[in-house]
Write a protein that holds these residues in place. Structure first.
Motif, short mmCIF file in Angstrom:
data_model
loop_
_atom_site.label_atom_id
_atom_site.label_comp_id
_atom_site.label_asym_id
_atom_site.label_seq_id
_atom_site.Cartn_x
_atom_site.Cartn_y
_atom_site.Cartn_z
N UNK A 409 0.81 -1.21 0.00
CA UNK A 409 0.00 0.00 0.00
C UNK A 409 0.84 1.26 0.00
N UNK A 410 1.45 1.57 -1.10
CA UNK A 410 2.27 2.78 -1.23
C UNK A 410 1.78 3.59 -2.42
N UNK A 411 1.39 4.83 -2.18
CA UNK A 411 0.84 5.67 -3.25
C UNK A 411 1.76 6.85 -3.52
N UNK A 412 1.99 7.19 -4.79
CA UNK A 412 2.89 8.29 -5.14
C UNK A 412 2.20 9.66 -5.17
N UNK A 413 1.04 9.77 -4.52
CA UNK A 413 0.31 11.04 -4.49
C UNK A 413 -0.49 11.10 -3.19
N UNK A 414 -0.92 12.29 -2.84
CA UNK A 414 -1.72 12.48 -1.62
C UNK A 414 -3.17 12.74 -1.97
N UNK A 452 -4.87 -5.49 -4.78
CA UNK A 452 -5.35 -6.12 -3.56
C UNK A 452 -5.04 -5.16 -2.41
N UNK A 453 -6.07 -4.66 -1.76
CA UNK A 453 -5.89 -3.60 -0.75
C UNK A 453 -6.13 -4.10 0.66
N UNK A 454 -6.27 -5.40 0.83
CA UNK A 454 -6.66 -5.97 2.12
C UNK A 454 -5.74 -5.55 3.25
N UNK A 455 -4.45 -5.42 2.98
CA UNK A 455 -3.49 -5.11 4.03
C UNK A 455 -3.19 -3.61 4.13
N UNK A 456 -3.85 -2.80 3.32
CA UNK A 456 -3.62 -1.36 3.36
C UNK A 456 -4.40 -0.73 4.51
N UNK A 457 -3.95 0.44 4.97
CA UNK A 457 -4.70 1.14 6.02
C UNK A 457 -5.85 1.94 5.39
#
Length: 528
Positions: A409-414, A452-457
């Motif tokens: 879960x790492x995104x390059x934008x806010x 798959x976003x299951x482990x993202x906050x």
């Protein structure tokens, strides 16, 4: 395994109207991202439009709705909305809902933009949503309603046959849970939080829309987004909504030179359709002019609009001077998850009602105070269908399948970057240059809409879903080469009926591509 007869995601008016009817005999689970009163419905100021006066008629309400929507609405569905809406309002009246009355004990009906007569029922002056939501909460059959609060639904669950059979959630402790039902209803509201500024509750950012798209639901009309003309604005920051009812009571829009900015712009002046009024204020701001809502001619302003008055005073506005600084902000999503006349999507077991749905009743621009009406109508209509379905329902396979590979879960934008860029390039005014800039920025990441976003906050998931919605909205704006309702393009400034009146833009998850479909009758049923 935690199960219910029906799971409703969201707690606004559509959700509560549905739950109110179902809860008399069925186990209903309501899952909400925050508190049960944290919704746009609860914040609604204006009221509910319904032709209940002797001088009014549903046919006129129908015409006003179609005109405001620039004829993009579905005729049959709009007709049913205003007729069944009147019945739904009369039912609330019979239940003693707290609508305001005048000294003659008649309903105090307000006037709002693009309406041809006074037909807006309101409560507490400018606190309709608060009073109505509290009223509906009191009517729920408590033993049959299970509340799951402060849990964000992050994914729809399916079985091997392709039926939607549950939801996956995350609470504030980032714990993941699953709930199951044969009937999953999205009533998650719109996506106003995609933009800054906005009149929407901070939690409303289009989660339901993104989840439905990822699951394969059909999506339409996302280029049509309504910007409310009048948000209280202090030093460039939007504080809160100033109801259209203020203009209906006699408020006028002036610039810092004292000029009426709507003169010569629309026959109804300040009460023209919202996209027209918002556009004029936007142009004034772009030229360096400040815009004010002049309330000096409104008698008993503080009595008639108590919550607006309090908000103004708390932010240093002297009401005695009669001028409230305003500017437009994002307000309502006309498009959404495509549904049929009941609320069914193209996915078995999945339904959508309220602002998250593209029901065809708002066209290219929603008529003021038709949103609460839509929630009442579709909530009641879907309830009737589900009651019959539950009576004849057979066994269902609740073995959910996982079909996404895990990713980090790492995104390059806010979140703020998405909001600011959406307002800048796909906001009140659009053109090809800005749309292309936004598309290029959105696609510059290696992200897929199907991670798959299951482990993202929770915050990362919300931001990711906003990115998906931004991509869908921007693609939609790119494809519609005309200006209609809430979609205004500088490079295509005219309404183009010959090419666009009978077209709908539909996003399809299959092959992760965009697709244009044609509908010669301007109906949605071909997608259901």
């Amino acid at each position: 395994m935690k199960k219910a007869d029906v799971i409703i995601v969201g707690s606004g008016i559509a959700a509560l109207q549905l739950a109110r009817t179902l809860s008399q005999q069925s186990h209903v689970m309501i899952i909400t991202k925050n508190h049960r009163r944290s919704s746009n419905s609860f914040m609604a100021q204006g009221g509910i439009a319904a032709a209940i006066s002797k001088e009014d008629h549903s046919d006129q309400h129908f015409i006003d709705t179609m005109i405001a929507g620039e004829w993009h609405g579905n005729n049959e569905r709009v007709k049913r909305l205003v007729e069944e809406g009147k019945e739904a309002v009369e039912e609330l009246i019979a239940m003693k809902a707290p609508f305001d009355r005048n000294t003659n004990d008649e309903f105090s009906l307000g006037m709002e933009g693009a309406h041809s007569t006074h037909r807006i029922l309101h409560s507490g002056g400018d606190q309709t949503g608060k009073h109505l939501i509290n009223f509906l909460l009191e009517t729920l059959s408590t033993p049959n309603v299970e509340w799951i609060e402060n849990e964000m639904v992050i994914e729809l669950l399916f079985n091997t046959s392709g039926s939607c059979i549950g939801v996956q959630t995350k609470n504030y402790a980032e714990e993941t849970r699953e709930y199951f039902s044969s009937h999953i209803v999205l009533a998650t509201g719109g996506a106003g939080g995609m933009y800054l500024p906005t009149s929407n509750h901070p939690s409303v950012s289009g989660d339901g829309l993104a989840m439905a798209y990822r699951a394969g639901a059909r999506i339409a009309d996302l280029e049509f987004f309504q910007f409310h003309p009048t948000l209280l604005t202090i030093e460039g920051e939007a504080i809160g909504l100033i109801s259209e009812a203020v203009r209906g009571a006699g408020g006028t829009l002036i610039n810092d030179h004292g000029d009426r900015i709507m003169e010569g712009k629309h026959p109804q002046l300040e009460l023209g359709p919202r996209h027209i009024v918002a556009h004029e204020i936007f142009k004034q701001n772009e030229s360096g002019r400040k815009v004010y809502l002049d309330i000096s001619n409104i008698d008993r302003f503080q009595t008639r609009f108590p919550s607006i008055s309090t908000m103004c005073v708390q932010n240093g506005i002297c009401l005695e001077e009669g001028k409230i600084p305003v500017s437009p902000g994002s307000h309502f999503m006309m498009g959404g998850v495509v549904i049929d006349e009941i609320g069914r999507t193209n996915l078995k077991g999945l339904y959508a009602i309220g602002e998250v749905a593209c029901s065809g009743v708002h066209g290219a621009n929603r008529l003021a105070s038709n949103s609460l009406l839509e929630g009442l109508v579709y909530g009641k209509r879907l309830a009737s269908y589900l009651i019959k379905s539950l009576e004849i329902e057979g066994p269902r396979d609740f073995s959910s399948i996982k079909f996404r590979k895990k990713t980090k879960g790492s995104l390059p934008f806010s979140m703020k970057e998405i909001q600011e860029n959406m307002m800048k390039y796909v906001g009140i005014i659009r053109d090809k240059k800005g749309i292309d800039i936004q598309l290029s920025w959105l696609k510059s990441t290696s992200l897929s809409p199907f991670e798959n976003i299951e482990d993202w906050d929770r915050k990362t998931i919300q931001t990711y879903y906003m990115w998906i919605n931004a991509l869908l909205m921007t693609e939609s704006a790119s494809l519609r080469t005309e200006s209609r309702g809430g979609h205004i393009r500088l490079d295509f400034p005219q309404v183009d009926d010959s090419n666009w009146l009978k077209k709908r833009i539909v996003h399809e998850q299959r092959n992760q591509r965009m697709k244009v479909e044609y509908d010669e009758q301007r109906e949605i049923k071909i997608y259901a």
